[in-house]
Design a protein around this motif. Structure first.
Motif, short mmCIF file in Angstrom:
data_model
loop_
_atom_site.label_atom_id
_atom_site.label_comp_id
_atom_site.label_asym_id
_atom_site.label_seq_id
_atom_site.Cartn_x
_atom_site.Cartn_y
_atom_site.Cartn_z
N ALA A 229 1.12 -1.12 -0.05
CA ALA A 229 -0.12 -0.01 -0.13
C ALA A 229 0.79 1.10 -0.06
N LYS A 230 0.67 2.14 -0.92
CA LYS A 230 1.67 3.38 -1.26
C LYS A 230 1.00 4.37 0.04
N ILE A 231 1.82 4.96 0.60
CA ILE A 231 1.62 5.92 1.42
C ILE A 231 1.14 7.11 0.81
N VAL A 232 -0.12 7.62 1.05
CA VAL A 232 -0.41 8.90 0.40
C VAL A 232 -1.33 9.72 1.22
N ARG A 233 -0.68 10.87 1.46
CA ARG A 233 -1.53 12.07 2.49
C ARG A 233 -2.94 12.16 2.07
N GLN A 234 -3.88 12.52 2.75
CA GLN A 234 -5.11 12.74 2.55
C GLN A 234 -5.39 14.01 1.93
N ARG A 235 -5.90 14.13 0.76
CA ARG A 235 -6.08 15.42 0.21
C ARG A 235 -7.46 16.06 0.69
N LEU A 236 -7.36 17.14 1.26
CA LEU A 236 -8.55 17.92 2.08
C LEU A 236 -9.00 18.55 1.08
N ALA A 237 -10.61 18.71 1.23
CA ALA A 237 -11.38 19.77 0.48
C ALA A 237 -11.10 21.26 1.05
N SER A 238 -11.20 22.10 0.61
CA SER A 238 -11.20 23.41 0.90
C SER A 238 -12.02 23.87 2.04
N LEU A 239 -11.46 24.35 3.09
CA LEU A 239 -12.64 24.63 4.36
C LEU A 239 -13.46 25.99 3.95
N ILE A 245 -23.59 24.80 -1.18
CA ILE A 245 -23.41 26.24 -1.96
C ILE A 245 -22.52 25.97 -3.38
N ASP A 246 -21.48 25.20 -3.06
CA ASP A 246 -20.33 25.29 -3.95
C ASP A 246 -20.30 23.82 -4.48
N LYS A 247 -21.45 23.28 -4.98
CA LYS A 247 -21.90 22.00 -5.46
C LYS A 247 -20.64 21.71 -6.46
N ASN A 248 -20.50 22.64 -7.65
CA ASN A 248 -19.47 22.16 -8.73
C ASN A 248 -18.14 21.98 -8.22
N PHE A 250 -17.42 20.72 -5.23
CA PHE A 250 -17.45 19.27 -4.76
C PHE A 250 -17.51 18.01 -5.53
N GLU A 251 -18.34 18.27 -6.73
CA GLU A 251 -18.42 17.27 -7.59
C GLU A 251 -17.17 16.98 -8.23
N GLN A 252 -16.19 18.32 -8.65
CA GLN A 252 -14.96 18.04 -9.25
C GLN A 252 -14.11 17.41 -8.13
N TRP A 253 -14.06 17.67 -6.83
CA TRP A 253 -13.42 17.07 -5.80
C TRP A 253 -13.57 15.73 -5.89
#
Length: 272
Positions: A229-239, A245-248, A250-253
């Motif tokens: 298993a490759k160690i990969v740091r979790q990519r966080l969504a913008s706080l 509201i910002d549905k586009n 989160f869909e892209q994310w």
């Protein structure tokens, strides 16, 4: 359709009770916010008023609350218990812990602890013990199984556990668990061939491939390793983004996360 007494109905009721119980905890964060980072007019302003560094993290009915001191932490316990009292609930004495971050704590299978000023999440010892217990139980049950069946049964457990923890600081733990499983499999093979030497056993069940000298495999199946298993740091969504509201965004994310995890799974897969 016939539904027996202890079947579907019982499981549905258990699930329903769990959902109801978890809903009892809704509002706890607002209570803490109103006490520790609200303006006199009641407005919540965590970024400017949170001098006690109170943060609330919850998953289902498990939660962690941070604080700047032991005194604040014990005050928070009193606040939470006061919140639970009208609901007929009580904090578990077994699970409730006040500790310094330098000593660490367990949450959702990880241990969070500060090492030399840096917070490092690692797979908890309890989580490691549990996965080894599962693997040991399967290997003990597999005394009469062939190698293909054993590998086919172990792979989902090893792969699933490793992928759950591959966002944490897990490399050393993965290597340690691989070594434990290796010796467990040697014991399994020795039981199958009590009159054979170690070299014969290693030649029969372990084979070379590329840079690896010992791979537990057959012509059909190859055993997964935790360290695959490759160690990969979790990519966080913008706080700063709101999922309502910002549905586009989160869909892209979600799309980017899907393809990222897909690439990781492909790179972690073991060729047969």
């Amino acid at each position: 359709m016939i539904i027996w007494e202890n079947g579907i109905i019982e499981q549905f009721q258990k699930w329903k009770l769990e959902v109801i119980f978890q809903s009892f905890l809704n509002g706890m964060e607002k209570v803490l916010a109103s006490i520790y980072y609200s303006k006199p007019d009641g407005t919540i302003d965590k970024s400017h008023l949170n001098k006690h560094k109170v943060n609330f993290i919850r998953f289902a009915d498990d939660f962690v609350v941070t604080a700047d001191s032991s005194e604040t932490a014990h005050n928070i316990i009193d606040v939470i218990q006061a919140f639970l009292d009208p609901r007929g609930l009580k904090l578990s004495e077994e699970k409730t812990l006040v500790t310094n971050i330098s000593e660490g704590f367990n949450f959702l299978g990880w241990n969070f602890r500060r090492y030399k000023g840096k917070l490092l999440p690692k797979p908890s010892k309890e989580s490691q013990t549990e996965v080894i217990r599962k693997i040991s139980a399967i290997i003990n049950e597999a005394k009469a199984w062939d190698q293909d069946r054993l590998i086919r049964t172990l792979n989902p457990i090893i792969r699933g556990w490793a992928q759950y923890h591959n966002h944490a600081v897990s490399s050393a733990v993965f290597s340690k668990l691989d070594n434990i499983v290796f010796h467990m499999l040697i014991s399994w093979a020795k039981r199958r061939h009590p009159n054979k030497g170690l070299n014969w056993i290693m030649t029969k069940y372990w084979h070379k491939s590329d840079s690896r000298k010992y791979i537990f495999c057959t012509e059909v199946q190859t055993l997964e390793r935790f360290s695959n298993a490759k160690i990969v740091r979790q990519r966080l969504a913008s706080l700063q983004k709101n999922p309502f509201i910002d549905k586009n965004y989160f869909e892209q994310w979600k799309i980017m996360e899907y393809h990222r995890k897909k690439r990781i799974n492909i790179s972690n897969s073991v060729p047969n």
